[in-house]
Enzyme design. Structure first.
Site, PDB file in Angstrom:
ATOM      1  N   GLU A   9       1.845  -4.918   0.474  1.00 46.93           N
ATOM      2  CA  GLU A   9       0.428  -5.219   0.244  1.00 46.93           C
ATOM      3  C   GLU A   9       0.238  -6.693  -0.104  1.00 46.93           C
ATOM      4  O   GLU A   9      -0.733  -7.322   0.327  1.00 46.93           O
ATOM      5  CB  GLU A   9      -0.136  -4.327  -0.873  1.00 46.93           C
ATOM      6  N   HIS A  60       0.122  -8.720   3.007  1.00 45.47           N
ATOM      7  CA  HIS A  60      -1.184  -8.797   3.671  1.00 45.47           C
ATOM      8  C   HIS A  60      -2.010  -9.943   3.097  1.00 45.47           C
ATOM      9  O   HIS A  60      -2.700 -10.656   3.835  1.00 45.47           O
ATOM     10  CB  HIS A  60      -1.945  -7.472   3.480  1.00 45.47           C
TER      11      HIS A  60
END
Length: 414
Positions: free
Chosen positions: A277, A280
């Site tokens: 995450e 990203h």
């Protein structure tokens, strides 16, 4: 083109989209019993794998039946002049164009929700229950419905009213004002979704002090990721399926972990998911997705502005008085083939971003922890290990488990 020809073109588009989706589902179903790739042999014990196949087959049949029912209802609505009937109801209540538009879409949305509720109920309380996923109570199910309807009325109704107002006062150039409105709204949702929307449905709590938090904070410090807090969401309130997501940017960025994820994975695997995450964010995928979404929205609205005033759109749906709301319905169907193409492009971009985020987790944390987390999540969600390549190419926003593992191990991805 005559209104009669446009009427049948709209029906043809609806049927063709249905047939393509159904064909993909059928092709995908034929791969359920394919031999498991060597890299994935340790994902499922044999009994669990048979359970995953049974789960996929039940969902395949359910989707085929439910989508067929939806198609029949849609076609009946066309042939029985349903749009004209709803339009007349709205016009009998008010002569204000904004109120007419709101009433029209309100009736359509609420009617659609009523018809789809038994299908959704069966999906959750029969299929998901049978395979051990469902944790939703009947009370929660209907409270969620009520909350969703209220949000649709308040938020969706306000945005629709503004769009119709823009159309009334600016004519052809309404799309520019609408584009700005939708862009600002999208930006706000990206920034504050976790603070404003999520709490309406779920409880979020900061991750407590302990070994897991220490591991995550040490990783965040190592990669220079300023993390104000890590939140745990009570996903187990509705399902046993696990997930994690990144939201916001700048001072409002946060990572949210499902409590089911905390339960299913060890601290190294959870940190690997978090590293994905963070990837990203570091690779600016959130901003890129927002930018692409805004561009596609502008393109769609521009196309809409070219057709919305054409009386053929209303006439094709059996409505004598041309209007923005009827034109919007007809345009939405006409635009669906283009929407399928843009959706395909967005999925290709999304899969590329997923590879990049996986690579970031591998480079900054641990390759095997990332692979183990992906395997555990696939097993616990009874994921399909052998999807048809066409289904993956058209509909998957993430690469398959096999593709992600091969990518992480620097093997050729097909």
């Amino acid at each position: 083109m005559t209104s009669y020809a446009l009427f049948y073109l709209l029906i043809a588009i609806v049927i063709i989209v249905f047939l393509i989706d159904s064909l993909l589902d059928i092709l995908n179903a034929r791969h359920y019993n394919n031999q498991i790739p060597e890299e994935l042999l340790d994902v499922y014990p044999q009994d669990e794998y048979q359970k995953s196949i049974a789960y996929k087959k039940v969902n395949f049949k359910f989707k085929l039946i439910s989508s067929s029912i939806s198609l029949v209802i849609m076609l009946l609505f066309f042939f029985l002049n349903g749009f004209a009937w709803v339009d007349n109801i709205a016009r009998n209540i008010s002569d204000n164009t904004i109120i007419i538009g709101l009433l029209f879409f309100g009736i359509i949305i609420i009617g659609s929700d009523i018809l789809s509720t038994p299908i959704t109920y069966y999906k959750i309380f029969v299929i998901e229950e049978k395979f051990g996923f469902n944790k939703t109570t009947i009370k929660t199910f209907f409270i969620d419905k009520i909350k969703s309807i209220i949000m649709t009325i308040v938020v969706g109704g306000s945005i629709l009213a503004l769009i119709i107002w823009f159309y009334e006062i600016t004519g052809h150039f309404f799309w520019v004002y609408t584009w700005v409105l939708v862009s600002v709204f999208s930006l706000a949702m990206n920034m504050f979704y976790a603070k404003l929307i999520v709490p309406i449905f779920n409880k979020q709590t900061p991750l407590e002090s302990g070994e897991l938090r220490d591991t995550i904070e040490a990783y965040s410090k190592k990669v220079g990721f300023q993390l104000k807090d890590i939140y745990i969401i009570d996903g187990s309130k509705r399902s046993t399926k696990a997930n994690a997501y990144f939201s916001g940017f700048g001072s409002e960025k946060r990572i949210t972990l499902y409590d089911t994820l905390i339960k299913d994975l060890n601290k190294e695997e959870i940190t690997a998911v978090l590293a994905h995450e963070v990837g990203h964010y570091k690779r600016k995928h959130v901003i890129a997705n927002l930018f692409l979404s805004i561009i596609l929205t502008g393109l769609t609205l521009w196309f809409l502005s070219l057709f919305i005033k054409n009386p053929l759109l209303s006439e094709a749906l059996g409505v004598e008085t041309p209007s923005f709301h009827i034109g919007l319905i007809a345009f939405g169907i006409l635009y669906s083939p283009i929407s399928e193409i843009t959706g395909l492009i967005m999925n290709i971009v999304s899969r590329t971003f997923e590879y990049q985020a996986d690579n970031y987790a591998k480079e900054t944390y641990d390759e095997e922890a990332m692979i183990n987390s992906l395997k555990k999540l696939s097993k616990n969600n009874l994921s399909n290990l052998t999807p048809h390549p066409a289904m993956v190419f058209i509909h998957y926003s993430h690469p398959t488990l096999l593709q992600r593992i091969k990518n992480l191990r620097n093997k050729s991805v097909t």
